[in-house]
Enzyme design. Structure first.
Site, mmCIF file in Angstrom:
data_model
loop_
_atom_site.group_PDB
_atom_site.id
_atom_site.type_symbol
_atom_site.label_atom_id
_atom_site.label_comp_id
_atom_site.label_asym_id
_atom_site.label_seq_id
_atom_site.Cartn_x
_atom_site.Cartn_y
_atom_site.Cartn_z
ATOM 1 N N ALA A 117 4.483 5.190 -4.336
ATOM 2 C CA ALA A 117 4.201 4.640 -5.245
ATOM 3 C C ALA A 117 3.363 4.891 -6.550
ATOM 4 C CB ALA A 117 4.174 3.109 -4.981
ATOM 5 N N GLN A 160 0.850 -0.772 -0.529
ATOM 6 C CA GLN A 160 0.264 -0.106 -0.139
ATOM 7 C C GLN A 160 0.961 1.253 -0.202
ATOM 8 O OE1 GLN A 160 -3.014 0.746 -0.303
ATOM 9 N NE2 GLN A 160 -4.043 -1.263 -0.799
ATOM 10 N N SER A 161 1.710 0.912 -0.988
ATOM 11 C CA SER A 161 2.717 2.359 -0.706
ATOM 12 C C SER A 161 2.582 3.365 -1.587
ATOM 13 C CB SER A 161 3.814 1.715 -1.480
ATOM 14 O OG SER A 161 4.905 2.837 -1.726
ATOM 15 N N ASN A 162 2.365 5.107 -0.591
ATOM 16 C CA ASN A 162 1.721 6.174 -1.444
ATOM 17 C C ASN A 162 2.903 6.391 -1.968
ATOM 18 O OD1 ASN A 162 -0.916 6.058 0.636
ATOM 19 N ND2 ASN A 162 0.703 6.374 2.108
#
Ligand SMILES: *Cc1c(COP(=O)(O)O)cnc(C)c1O
Length: 333
Positions: free
Chosen positions: A79, A75-77
């Site tokens: 990325a 859930q990387s913001n």
């Protein structure tokens, strides 16, 4: 300090608002609490990575890159905002996602940031936990280079000296708003992870002699390691900017008491902070970063570390789109 010397592509809605939170302040009964709304930077639901990618993508364009790579947790913001920036600039984007939490819920794996990565046209590869993700990414970048495409690889969180310039710029913007509003803050609080936000801010605040102590609330590493990472990056930022000895080791302060079980796993205090901000100020925090940062802010107000008569500024670093990936830990009707 002249940031205009560094290439930058405007991607964010800046300046972000600086707002008072009267209902949260009243609930906690301590200091007057304000918020800097970097959740409102605009790019694909916003967040702190927008300011970093403004400088990083300018470097990618200058290099003639046609494909941008980055890596992060599922859930990387970072990325998601990199994928959005690449889409806007007509570049391809390839992302390596690390399974850092062990969550197998469909929303965690496919909703929230992952959904937006795909909508922006990014391609995704997955990795198990515990690998050197930057090394994995560099190996994939080589693969693209061998195919004759020029790749630009962005370290996790966009946290190198170039990305951190975005938060030197935030310090500059904030100081201007404080002068305009006649506002003096006694403390500033931010979530701190891959360190670029914390490092850029502390360089900017110290270079401008803001006399505003900054506290980072950690989300992953223990205090000693986090402070060392931030200090190391702050020194790299100084060097890039032609500054020297602006930030001392003592200026870098992290509190890592609100991490809970680990990165990306919300603690009880994280969920409480998300609920309190949503109910008092209608502000949406996220379960990985800003929820933990706010949990630290709330606890330190309750304990009297931040006191009545003081004014405290919380930096909202964004990430609320990640809530839809965490439905399994959030309250249900
Ligand atoms: C990445 C991120 C942070 C932490 O910023 P770093 O520069 O990595 O320390 C905080 N909040 C949100 C929402 C983020 O996505």
């Amino acid at each position: 300090m002249n940031l205009a010397r560094f290439p930058r592509i405007r991607l964010g809605h800046l300046p972000t608002p600086l707002e008072h939170m009267p209902r949260l302040s009243a609930l906690l009964g301590g200091p007057e609490i304000w918020i800097k709304r970097d959740d409102c930077t605009g790019l694909s639901t916003g967040g702190n990575k927008t300011r970093k990618v403004e400088f990083l993508m300018a470097e990618a364009v200058a290099m003639g890159a046609v494909i941008v790579l980055s890596q992060g947790a599922t859930q990387s913001n970072h990325a998601r905002q990199t994928a959005a920036a690449a889409a806007k600039l007509g570049m391809d984007c390839h992302i390596l996602l690390e399974d850092r939490t062990g969550y197998n819920e469909p929303n965690y794996r496919m909703n929230g940031n992952v959904l937006l990565d795909i909508l922006h046209g990014a391609t995704i590869e997955h990795r198990g936990p515990g690998l050197d993700m930057n090394a994995e990414m560099m190996a994939v970048a080589e693969r693209f280079r061998a195919e004759g495409r020029v790749p630009y690889a962005i370290v996790g969180g966009g946290s190198n000296a170039t990305g951190a310039l975005g938060y030197v710029n935030c310090a500059l913007e904030l100081l201007g708003q404080m002068v305009d509003g006649g506002l003096v803050f006694d403390h500033m609080v931010t979530a701190t992870g891959s360190a670029g936000t914390h490092a850029g801010l502390i360089v900017g605040l110290r270079a401008l002699n803001a006399q505003l102590p900054l506290l980072g609330i950690g989300v992953r590493a223990p205090k000693d390691a986090q402070e060392a990472n931030v200090f190391r990056l702050a020194q790299a930022v100084e060097e890039k900017m032609g500054l020297q000895g602006v930030v001392s080791r003592d200026d870098v302060v992290a509190n890592c008491d609100y991490i809970g079980q680990g990165y990306g796993i919300p603690a009880e205090s994280t969920l409480e902070a998300i609920s309190i901000f949503a109910k008092t100020e209608a502000i949406l925090l996220d379960p990985v970063y800003s929820g933990k940062g706010a949990a630290g802010l709330i606890d330190l107000c309750r304990k009297g570390h931040f006191k009545k008569g003081q004014r405290v500024l919380f930096l909202h670093t964004g990430g609320a789109i990640g809530l839809t990936g965490y439905t399994h830990v959030l309250p249900h009707p």
